[in-house]
Scaffold this active site. Structure first.
Site, PDB file in Angstrom:
ATOM      1  N   ASN A  86       0.850  -1.046  -0.107  1.00 31.65           N
ATOM      2  CA  ASN A  86      -0.034  -0.117   0.141  1.00 31.65           C
ATOM      3  C   ASN A  86       1.041   1.138  -0.053  1.00 31.65           C
ATOM      4  OD1 ASN A  86      -2.047   1.898   0.360  1.00 31.65           O
ATOM      5  ND2 ASN A  86      -2.336   1.550   2.574  1.00 31.65           N
TER       6      ASN A  86
ATOM      7  N   LYS B  91       0.089   4.187  -0.076  1.00 26.38           N
ATOM      8  CA  LYS B  91      -0.651   5.435   0.539  1.00 26.38           C
ATOM      9  C   LYS B  91      -0.467   6.797  -0.421  1.00 26.38           C
ATOM     10  CE  LYS B  91       0.329   3.267   4.905  1.00 26.38           C
ATOM     11  NZ  LYS B  91       0.167   3.389   6.366  1.00 26.38           N
TER      12      LYS B  91
ATOM     13  N   HIS C 286      -9.432   0.993   5.117  1.00 19.31           N
ATOM     14  CA  HIS C 286      -8.019   0.978   5.656  1.00 19.31           C
ATOM     15  C   HIS C 286      -8.340   1.945   7.082  1.00 19.31           C
ATOM     16  CE1 HIS C 286      -3.992   2.267   6.372  1.00 19.31           C
ATOM     17  NE2 HIS C 286      -3.715   1.057   5.821  1.00 19.31           N
TER      18      HIS C 286
ATOM     19  N   GLU D 106      -6.553   4.147   7.935  1.00 22.00           N
ATOM     20  CA  GLU D 106      -6.283   5.628   7.907  1.00 22.00           C
ATOM     21  C   GLU D 106      -7.762   6.312   7.165  1.00 22.00           C
ATOM     22  OE1 GLU D 106      -2.605   5.430   5.689  1.00 22.00           O
ATOM     23  OE2 GLU D 106      -1.586   4.753   7.591  1.00 22.00           O
TER      24      GLU D 106
ATOM     25  N   GLU E 227      -5.515  -5.506  10.589  1.00 26.84           N
ATOM     26  CA  GLU E 227      -4.285  -4.657  10.744  1.00 26.84           C
ATOM     27  C   GLU E 227      -4.492  -3.764  12.018  1.00 26.84           C
ATOM     28  OE1 GLU E 227      -2.481  -3.211   6.812  1.00 26.84           O
ATOM     29  OE2 GLU E 227      -4.096  -2.006   6.999  1.00 26.84           O
TER      30      GLU E 227
ATOM     31  N   GLY F 103       2.473   1.812  10.823  1.00 26.38           N
ATOM     32  CA  GLY F 103       3.426   3.168  10.676  1.00 26.38           C
ATOM     33  C   GLY F 103       4.145   3.432  11.993  1.00 26.38           C
TER      34      GLY F 103
ATOM     35  N   SER G  60       3.503  -2.663  10.074  1.00 25.42           N
ATOM     36  CA  SER G  60       4.963  -2.620  10.180  1.00 25.42           C
ATOM     37  C   SER G  60       5.385  -4.024   9.854  1.00 25.42           C
ATOM     38  CB  SER G  60       5.405  -2.103  11.853  1.00 25.42           C
ATOM     39  OG  SER G  60       4.987  -1.059  12.193  1.00 25.42           O
TER      40      SER G  60
ATOM     41  N   GLY H 119       4.978   1.356   4.756  1.00 26.19           N
ATOM     42  CA  GLY H 119       6.275   1.849   4.589  1.00 26.19           C
ATOM     43  C   GLY H 119       7.214   0.919   4.106  1.00 26.19           C
TER      44      GLY H 119
HETATM   45  C1  PEP Z   1      -0.701  -0.159   6.196  1.00 23.55           C
HETATM   46  O1  PEP Z   1      -0.867   0.910   5.898  1.00 23.55           O
HETATM   47  O2  PEP Z   1      -1.673  -1.024   5.764  1.00 23.55           O
HETATM   48  C2  PEP Z   1       0.257  -0.794   6.993  1.00 23.55           C
HETATM   49  C3  PEP Z   1       0.316  -1.922   7.535  1.00 23.55           C
HETATM   50  O3  PEP Z   1       1.463   0.134   7.242  1.00 23.55           O
HETATM   51  P1  PEP Z   1       2.728   0.003   7.649  1.00 23.55           P
HETATM   52  O4  PEP Z   1       3.181  -1.511   7.000  1.00 23.55           O
HETATM   53  O5  PEP Z   1       3.816   1.067   7.466  1.00 23.55           O
HETATM   54  O6  PEP Z   1       2.513  -0.258   9.134  1.00 23.55           O
END
Ligand code: PEP
Length: 252
Positions: free
Chosen positions: A9, A11, A96, A98, A168, A174, A214, A236
């Site tokens: 992703n 973003k 998601h 966010e 998640e 993040g 992460s 990320g």
């Molecule tokens: C995500 O945005 O779906 C995600 C898992 O981000 P990160 O891997 O940066 O924690």
């Protein structure tokens, strides 16, 4: 019977030129692999045409990051599932954290977006997960099963395996703080148990549940080894081709 599925992703990163460069690096990195693992990327809307074109015939699938519940209409600034489909996109993230936290996506809106995916012929990647406060209050199962029931409750059983679920935990996104493999496996088993109790047996057996939060090259293997973790949704670490390719390799 469930193939691992790794999705990056991106973003709000990577405009068309940078997205094309990253897609090209993934294409090169994955060329000639034995395709035991499904791989996808979710670039920002504006970069979709470049990425779809770059990844044509590679087997790497492309996802949108969101879609409007309607097919078209007076919704300034929005993108519909039909537009994504016309752009050559196959999947779409829905719900998601966010979106839920920053843009007001309620359970009801997430459900509409899931249905919009099916109307447009897109495969949803439905994100669910609890916040830190909810986990600390011991409410993580209640929250995740509420999100699942709302988003999937009105679908026909035959549609569910076309949905990729992504667990998640919001506190792991993040933040550099990953759920331990056992914490993640526990929730994945709970989600599969929820599918078992609400749909015929084939649904729980065949529906993929990704973990997200992460995930990196260095922790992917131990997470992906867990019996109910069928892949990863990566934020990320997906912005760096080498790191993302390490995660894909860990899944194979
Ligand atoms: C995500 O945005 O779906 C995600 C898992 O981000 P990160 O891997 O940066 O924690």
């Amino acid at each position: 019977m469930r193939r691992k599925f790794i999705v990056g992703n991106w973003k709000m990163h990577k405009g068309p030129a940078d997205a094309d460069t990253l897609a090209e690096a993934l294409k090169r990195g994955l060329a000639g692999r034995d395709a035991a693992v499904d791989v996808g990327v979710a670039p920002p809307f504006l970069s979709l045409p470049a990425v779809v074109s770059r990844l044509k015939h590679t087997g790497i699938v492309v996802a949108g990051q969101n879609l409007h519940p309607e097919m078209q209409g007076a919704y300034t600034g929005e993108i519909s599932g039909e537009m994504l489909r016309q752009a050559g996109v196959a999947y779409c993230l829905v719900g998601h954290s966010e979106r839920r936290q920053l843009f007001g996506d309620t359970d009801a809106l997430v459900e509409k977006r899931v249905h919009a995916c099916f109307r447009a012929g897109l495969l949803p990647i439905l994100c669910v997960g609890e916040t830190l406060a909810e986990r600390e209050a011991g409410k993580e199962v209640e929250v995740v099963t509420r999100q699942l029931a709302s988003a999937l409750g009105k679908l026909h059983a035959d549609q569910i395996p076309s949905v990729t679920l992504a667990y998640e935990p919001v506190w792991a996104i993040g933040t550099g703080r990953t759920a331990s493999p056992l914490q993640a496996q526990d929730m994945h088993a709970t989600i599969r148990g929820w599918l078992e109790s609400n749909f015929p047996a084939f649904v729980a057996r065949s529906t993929r549940i990704q973990y997200g939060g992460s995930v990196k090259g260095s922790n992917a293997a131990e997470l992906l080894r867990m019996p109910d973790i069928d892949g990863a949704l990566v934020g990320g670490a997906a912005l760096n081709a080498e790191e993302f390719l390490q995660i894909v390799a860990a899944a194979g």
